[in-house]
Design a protein around this motif. Structure first.
Motif, PDB file in Angstrom:
ATOM      1  N   UNK A   1       4.121  11.099   5.369  1.00  0.00           N
ATOM      2  CA  UNK A   1       2.927  10.449   5.912  1.00  0.00           C
ATOM      3  C   UNK A   1       1.680  11.317   5.784  1.00  0.00           C
ATOM      4  N   UNK A   2       1.869  12.608   5.529  1.00  0.00           N
ATOM      5  CA  UNK A   2       0.702  13.509   5.400  1.00  0.00           C
ATOM      6  C   UNK A   2       1.039  14.565   4.362  1.00  0.00           C
ATOM      7  N   UNK A   3       0.968  14.160   3.080  1.00  0.00           N
ATOM      8  CA  UNK A   3       1.425  15.059   2.046  1.00  0.00           C
ATOM      9  C   UNK A   3       0.346  15.962   1.484  1.00  0.00           C
ATOM     10  N   UNK A   4      -0.891  15.791   1.917  1.00  0.00           N
ATOM     11  CA  UNK A   4      -1.930  16.718   1.508  1.00  0.00           C
ATOM     12  C   UNK A   4      -2.433  16.536   0.097  1.00  0.00           C
ATOM     13  N   UNK A   5      -1.956  15.506  -0.617  1.00  0.00           N
ATOM     14  CA  UNK A   5      -2.414  15.268  -1.978  1.00  0.00           C
ATOM     15  C   UNK A   5      -3.662  14.411  -1.949  1.00  0.00           C
ATOM     16  N   UNK A   6      -4.720  14.843  -2.626  1.00  0.00           N
ATOM     17  CA  UNK A   6      -5.980  14.104  -2.625  1.00  0.00           C
ATOM     18  C   UNK A   6      -5.893  12.844  -3.446  1.00  0.00           C
ATOM     19  N   UNK A   7      -6.673  11.845  -3.094  1.00  0.00           N
ATOM     20  CA  UNK A   7      -6.715  10.602  -3.848  1.00  0.00           C
ATOM     21  C   UNK A   7      -7.946  10.540  -4.717  1.00  0.00           C
TER      22      UNK A   7
ATOM     23  N   UNK B   1      -1.160  -2.770 -16.545  1.00  0.00           N
ATOM     24  CA  UNK B   1      -0.204  -3.193 -15.522  1.00  0.00           C
ATOM     25  C   UNK B   1      -0.872  -3.734 -14.267  1.00  0.00           C
ATOM     26  N   UNK B   2      -2.111  -3.297 -13.995  1.00  0.00           N
ATOM     27  CA  UNK B   2      -2.757  -3.683 -12.733  1.00  0.00           C
ATOM     28  C   UNK B   2      -3.943  -4.625 -12.917  1.00  0.00           C
TER      29      UNK B   2
ATOM     30  N   UNK C   1      -0.875   6.553  -7.168  1.00  0.00           N
ATOM     31  CA  UNK C   1      -0.971   6.550  -5.702  1.00  0.00           C
ATOM     32  C   UNK C   1      -2.296   5.950  -5.240  1.00  0.00           C
ATOM     33  N   UNK C   2      -3.380   6.357  -5.898  1.00  0.00           N
ATOM     34  CA  UNK C   2      -4.705   5.851  -5.538  1.00  0.00           C
ATOM     35  C   UNK C   2      -4.780   4.336  -5.710  1.00  0.00           C
ATOM     36  N   UNK C   3      -4.278   3.811  -6.830  1.00  0.00           N
ATOM     37  CA  UNK C   3      -4.340   2.379  -7.089  1.00  0.00           C
ATOM     38  C   UNK C   3      -3.420   1.606  -6.150  1.00  0.00           C
ATOM     39  N   UNK C   4      -2.265   2.182  -5.839  1.00  0.00           N
ATOM     40  CA  UNK C   4      -1.345   1.541  -4.888  1.00  0.00           C
ATOM     41  C   UNK C   4      -2.028   1.314  -3.548  1.00  0.00           C
TER      42      UNK C   4
ATOM     43  N   UNK D   1       0.781  -1.224   0.000  1.00  0.00           N
ATOM     44  CA  UNK D   1       0.000   0.000   0.000  1.00  0.00           C
ATOM     45  C   UNK D   1       0.811   1.271   0.000  1.00  0.00           C
ATOM     46  N   UNK D   2       2.101   1.175  -0.304  1.00  0.00           N
ATOM     47  CA  UNK D   2       2.961   2.357  -0.281  1.00  0.00           C
ATOM     48  C   UNK D   2       3.677   2.546  -1.610  1.00  0.00           C
TER      49      UNK D   2
END
Length: 236
Positions: A230-236, A159-160, A189-192, A33-34
């Motif tokens: 851990x808290x980058x503020x980017x929306x998913x 790929x996924x 990031x969302x798919x991860x 998940x990262x």
């Protein structure tokens, strides 16, 4: 929980009577998940590290552990099977097959990964994967009619689609403009996170780093440091 680990991975190339050491004892663990970003100047070894981790190039030393099993000791046929079934790949170029539609690109990946789904199940999984990347409306399109960003979205869906454990991305936004780059990295990031994948990405674009959970800096074949976000503020 760690799923993939590199221990003292080294890579050398002969140079006449000398030897060029490209990787010098790399230790790296990827977690579920990262998204981990590898950064560094040209020649730092980041792309070599990714291709060795993915089983596309042999290491000169060290261990690459997937669920505790050392990939460097696997026979070639088992390594090929792991690449097809448990790994996913996204590259700088989409590498789409020019004579296949978007949905056929994904169906081919299901074949390669040994899917046992029936026709209805395959069609459903293809549709779902295209929907995840916002490309279901382009399922009948050929690569020549797709924009660069659309091609990369199809490449990500390919790929996924077989739900890989590990996703390798080598400069996935290098050929895209800034807006499309942010879209693609947000999607990765969302798919991860959604699939619990371990994603390892090489990038030279500093603007993309906030999408990573961890940034690993390389210099001269070594890891210089880690930065956790851990808290980058980017929306998913």
């Amino acid at each position: 929980m760690a799923t993939f680990e590199l221990r003292q991975v080294a890579k050398s190339f002969p140079d006449g009577e000398a030897e060029i050491r490209v990787l010098k004892g790399i230790d790296l663990t990827l977690a579920e998940g990262q998204l981990t970003a590898l950064v560094g100047s040209s020649g730092s070894g980041k792309s070599t590290l990714l291709t060795i981790a993915a089983g596309l190039q042999e290491a000169s030393g060290g261990e690459i552990l997937l669920d505790g099993e050392d990939m460097t000791k696997m026979p070639p046929e088992k390594l090929r099977s792991i690449r097809a079934t448990r790994f996913g790949f996204v590259f700088q170029s989409s590498h789409l097959v020019p004579f296949l539609t978007a949905e056929d690109q994904l169906a081919l990946m299901l074949d390669v990964s040994g899917s046992r789904l029936d026709a209805a199940g395959r069609a459903k999984q293809v549709a779902e994967a295209l929907g995840l990347v916002g490309m279901e409306h382009r399922r009948k399109a050929y690569p020549a009619s797709l924009s660069g960003g659309e091609k990369q979205r199809i490449a990500i869906a390919r790929a996924i689609i077989h739900r890989p454990r590990i996703l390798f991305a080598d400069e996935p936004t290098a050929s895209l403009d800034s807006e499309r780059s942010h879209e693609i990295l947000g999607l990765l990031r969302k798919l991860t996170q959604a699939f619990g994948m371990s994603t390892l990405m090489v990038t030279h674009d500093g603007e993309m780093l906030p999408y990573a959970d961890r940034v690993v800096e390389m210099r001269d074949g070594r890891i210089e440091g880690h930065t956790w976000r851990t808290a980058n503020g980017i929306g998913t």
